[in-house]
Scaffold this motif. Structure first.
Motif, PDB file in Angstrom:
ATOM      1  N   LYS A  49       1.647   7.943   0.457  1.00 51.49           N
ATOM      2  CA  LYS A  49       2.044   7.968   1.856  1.00 51.49           C
ATOM      3  C   LYS A  49       3.417   8.612   2.011  1.00 51.49           C
ATOM      4  O   LYS A  49       4.229   8.560   1.078  1.00 51.49           O
ATOM      5  CB  LYS A  49       2.131   6.527   2.395  1.00 51.49           C
ATOM      6  CG  LYS A  49       0.796   5.851   2.599  1.00 51.49           C
ATOM      7  CD  LYS A  49       0.966   4.456   3.181  1.00 51.49           C
ATOM      8  CE  LYS A  49      -0.367   3.778   3.403  1.00 51.49           C
ATOM      9  NZ  LYS A  49      -1.211   4.427   4.407  1.00 51.49           N
ATOM     10  N   ASP A  64      -5.760   6.465  -0.654  1.00 47.31           N
ATOM     11  CA  ASP A  64      -5.137   5.671   0.406  1.00 47.31           C
ATOM     12  C   ASP A  64      -6.181   4.949   1.265  1.00 47.31           C
ATOM     13  O   ASP A  64      -5.830   4.107   2.087  1.00 47.31           O
ATOM     14  CB  ASP A  64      -4.252   6.583   1.270  1.00 47.31           C
ATOM     15  CG  ASP A  64      -3.251   5.804   2.094  1.00 47.31           C
ATOM     16  OD1 ASP A  64      -3.107   4.585   1.861  1.00 47.31           O
ATOM     17  OD2 ASP A  64      -2.606   6.413   2.973  1.00 47.31           O
ATOM     18  N   ALA A  65      -7.436   5.278   1.079  1.00 46.97           N
ATOM     19  CA  ALA A  65      -8.493   4.521   1.770  1.00 46.97           C
ATOM     20  C   ALA A  65      -8.961   3.428   0.813  1.00 46.97           C
ATOM     21  O   ALA A  65     -10.127   3.380   0.388  1.00 46.97           O
ATOM     22  CB  ALA A  65      -9.631   5.441   2.189  1.00 46.97           C
ATOM     23  N   GLU A  66      -8.016   2.546   0.441  1.00 49.74           N
ATOM     24  CA  GLU A  66      -8.244   1.550  -0.612  1.00 49.74           C
ATOM     25  C   GLU A  66      -8.771   0.230  -0.061  1.00 49.74           C
ATOM     26  O   GLU A  66      -9.412  -0.535  -0.781  1.00 49.74           O
ATOM     27  CB  GLU A  66      -6.937   1.306  -1.388  1.00 49.74           C
ATOM     28  CG  GLU A  66      -5.954   0.307  -0.766  1.00 49.74           C
ATOM     29  CD  GLU A  66      -5.442   0.712   0.611  1.00 49.74           C
ATOM     30  OE1 GLU A  66      -5.461   1.921   0.925  1.00 49.74           O
ATOM     31  OE2 GLU A  66      -5.026  -0.182   1.384  1.00 49.74           O
ATOM     32  N   ASN A 126      -1.679  -1.389  -4.285  1.00 52.88           N
ATOM     33  CA  ASN A 126      -2.092   0.011  -4.413  1.00 52.88           C
ATOM     34  C   ASN A 126      -0.888   0.872  -4.790  1.00 52.88           C
ATOM     35  O   ASN A 126      -0.046   1.161  -3.955  1.00 52.88           O
ATOM     36  CB  ASN A 126      -2.702   0.478  -3.080  1.00 52.88           C
ATOM     37  CG  ASN A 126      -3.360   1.854  -3.187  1.00 52.88           C
ATOM     38  OD1 ASN A 126      -3.710   2.315  -4.280  1.00 52.88           O
ATOM     39  ND2 ASN A 126      -3.531   2.521  -2.046  1.00 52.88           N
ATOM     40  N   ASP A 153       0.833  -1.198   0.000  1.00 43.81           N
ATOM     41  CA  ASP A 153       0.000   0.000   0.000  1.00 43.81           C
ATOM     42  C   ASP A 153       0.868   1.248   0.000  1.00 43.81           C
ATOM     43  O   ASP A 153       1.348   1.690   1.043  1.00 43.81           O
ATOM     44  CB  ASP A 153      -0.924  -0.016   1.229  1.00 43.81           C
ATOM     45  CG  ASP A 153      -1.860   1.184   1.260  1.00 43.81           C
ATOM     46  OD1 ASP A 153      -1.938   1.919   0.248  1.00 43.81           O
ATOM     47  OD2 ASP A 153      -2.521   1.381   2.301  1.00 43.81           O
TER      48      ASP A 153
HETATM   49 MN    MN Z   1      -4.074   2.888   2.355  1.00 45.86          MN
END
Ligand code: MN
Ligand code: BES
Ligand code: ZN
Length: 498
Positions: free
Chosen positions: A280, A350-352, A323, A273
């Motif tokens: 990030k 990022d809210a995957e 991701n 991620d």
């Molecule tokens: Mn994430």
């Protein structure tokens, strides 16, 4: 590791090592007293001199204890006298095995089980002895070209029991404990493998290998083309920025009556991620290889279920994707239509996790499950709320939630119940789609669960946020294999075997 239950006395038992406990105030366990009596006060001498204080988890190895038949004596701290509970006992056992792994002892005889442990019978002690031993013996060195320490010679543990009747309870405990440990170790291994090895394709292959090793465990994989046909656009949107094709891994165990509705376990497996376009920050980003630990815990639990031949029906679903930021990646603001028909505005790429889970949860409906439990390293907010000790539990069904909390306590793999509800759910509002995939900073673990709950209406559903518990950071960095013990216990209870 090999486990057996035996009777005998600490002073006369022939073993490479006798394991006996000492409490923090210097009080000796019954077995330590037996040694003390034949050895001219060896143990009480060590306590008096201040060389051993009995702190929980401390160990001291003594060679050729005079007067005793054992080749070695391992003192283990049991903490405060009169307060020994299962957690402390398990910790002491793990510490003992850890200490022995660095010695020349091939086997040992543990007398820690002759102490009184609150709320624990022989079955429970044996179960946790096996789990703690395997947990302590776990190594991940397959990617090192030379070993840091040679492989241990220790491989056999005897546990003291009072009589014959206890022996059969103990052997059931060992069997269950070893099965749980096997699932947990598998989850740890998959978690520890790096993102360049453990891709969605690798995970699917690992699940296939598991199914091939267990009679009755069925595997199928929903491929990208099929996902398109099914309308899994949320899952696909996460994978579209990666060169790695997504997979939806389906493991099926039908050990129960044919017509009985299965339990569905759905595990998030983001094999890495980066955050996607909402990228990030660099520090500790390597730890985002652990973002597939929910999926790994499902695969691990299926291994335990198959190993125990549990008389229950279980379906394990593992949506797996990577991701990444890329020219084809989702942009913040993109709107996708999920398999459920609901549209989602992706305000933060990022809210995957919730995006791959929502389509997998919708897919799980085809199995008409009696309960659906998803497991995910879903939010940093859950780590802020609960730290690294407890997993977050959110549910639309209090009965199911209580069942899971109980399983967590029995398995020493605890969770804490957090709320969901319409007040929180409202925060997901979007001006452009049915709702958004993020809801601001407040109560981030809860609003993530509310998002998932929009896909699980009229199901008996629970969500475990394992962001704080799936792996350890720092010196002991590595996957924990949690919550395989909790999930295994839940299924064993439902199957009526433990
Ligand atoms: Mn994430
Ligand atoms: N995998 C992360 C959650 C995570 C972060 C787990 C750190 C453990 C440690 C997840 O995909 C994520 O990035 N969540 C975001 C959600 C936010 C954008 C609403 C988070 O927690 O910051
Ligand atoms: Zn994630």
């Amino acid at each position: 590791m090999d486990f057996t239950a035996k009777t005998g006395s600490a002073a006369t038992v022939r073993t490479d090592c006798a394991i006996v406990g000492v409490y923090k105030d210097g009080r000796l366990s019954a077995a330590a007293m037996e040694i003390d009596a034949v050895s001219d006060k060896l143990v009480s001498g060590l306590v008096k001199s201040g060389d051993f204080r009995g702190q929980a988890g401390a160990t001291l190895l003594v060679h050729k204890p005079a007067g005793a038949s054992a080749k070695r004596l391992l003192l283990v701290g049991l903490g405060e006298a009169g307060k020994l509970d299962l957690k402390g006992w398990r910790k002491a056992h793990g510490a003992a095995v850890k200490a022995l792994l660095g010695t020349g002892a091939k086997e040992a005889f543990s007398f820690l089980s002759s102490e009184t442990v609150a709320d624990a019978d022989t079955y429970t002690l044996a179960r946790h002895a096996a789990e703690a031993a395997e947990e302590a013996a776990y190594r991940f060195d397959e990617l090192k070209s030379s070993l840091d320490t040679p492989p241990p010679v220790f491989g056999k543990l005897a546990m003291w029991v009072a009589d014959r009747k206890s022996q059969s309870a103990a052997s059931t405990g060992f069997k269950h404990g070893q099965a749980v440990a096997e699932g947990q170790s598998l989850a740890r291994r998959l978690g520890n493998l790096p993102g360049n090895v453990c891709t969605p394709t690798y995970l699917a292959a690992a699940a296939k290998k598991l199914a091939a090793a267990h009679q009755g465990l069925k595997i199928s994989v929903v491929e990208q083309a099929q996902m398109k046909k099914l309308g899994m656009n949320a899952l696909l949107s996460v994978a579209q920025g990666s060169r790695q094709p997504p997979k939806l891994i389906v493991l099926e165990w039908r050990g129960g009556p044919k017509q009985k509705a299965p339990v569905a376990l759905v595990g998030k497996a983001i094999t890495f991620d980066t955050g996607g376009i909402s990228i990030k920050p660099a520090p500790a980003m390597d730890e985002m290889k652990f973002d597939m630990c929910g999926g790994a815990s499902v695969i691990g639990t299926m291994a335990t279920v198959a190993r125990l031949n549990l008389p229950i029906n279980v379906v394990g679903l593992v949506p797996a994707a990577e991701n990444m930021p890329d020219g084809l990646a989702s942009r913040p603001g993109d709107i996708v239509k999920t398999m459920s028909g609901q549209t989602v505005e992706i305000l933060n790429t990022d809210a995957e996790g919730r995006l791959i889970l929502c389509d997998a949860l919708t897919y799980s409906r085809r199995y008409k499950p009696s309960a659906v439990i998803d497991i995910a390293t879903l939010t940093g907010a859950c780590v802020i709320a609960l730290g690294h000790h407890l997993s977050g539990l959110m549910s639309s069904d209090d009965m199911l939630a209580n069942e899971l909390l109980r399983a967590g306590i029995d398995a020493e793999d605890r969770a804490w119940h957090l709320p969901i509800g319409p007040d929180y759910d409202e925060q997901l509002k979007s001006n452009f789609a049915d709702f958004a995939n993020v809801a601001g900073r407040d109560a981030g673990a809860v609003t993530a669960a509310c998002f998932l709950n929009r896909f699980t209406r009229d199901l008996s559903w629970a969500h475990l946020d394992i962001a704080g518990t799936a792996w350890k950071t720092g010196q002991a960095k590595g996957a924990t294999g949690r919550p395989v013990p909790l999930l295994s216990q839940f299924l064993m209870s439902r199957a009526g075997v433990a």
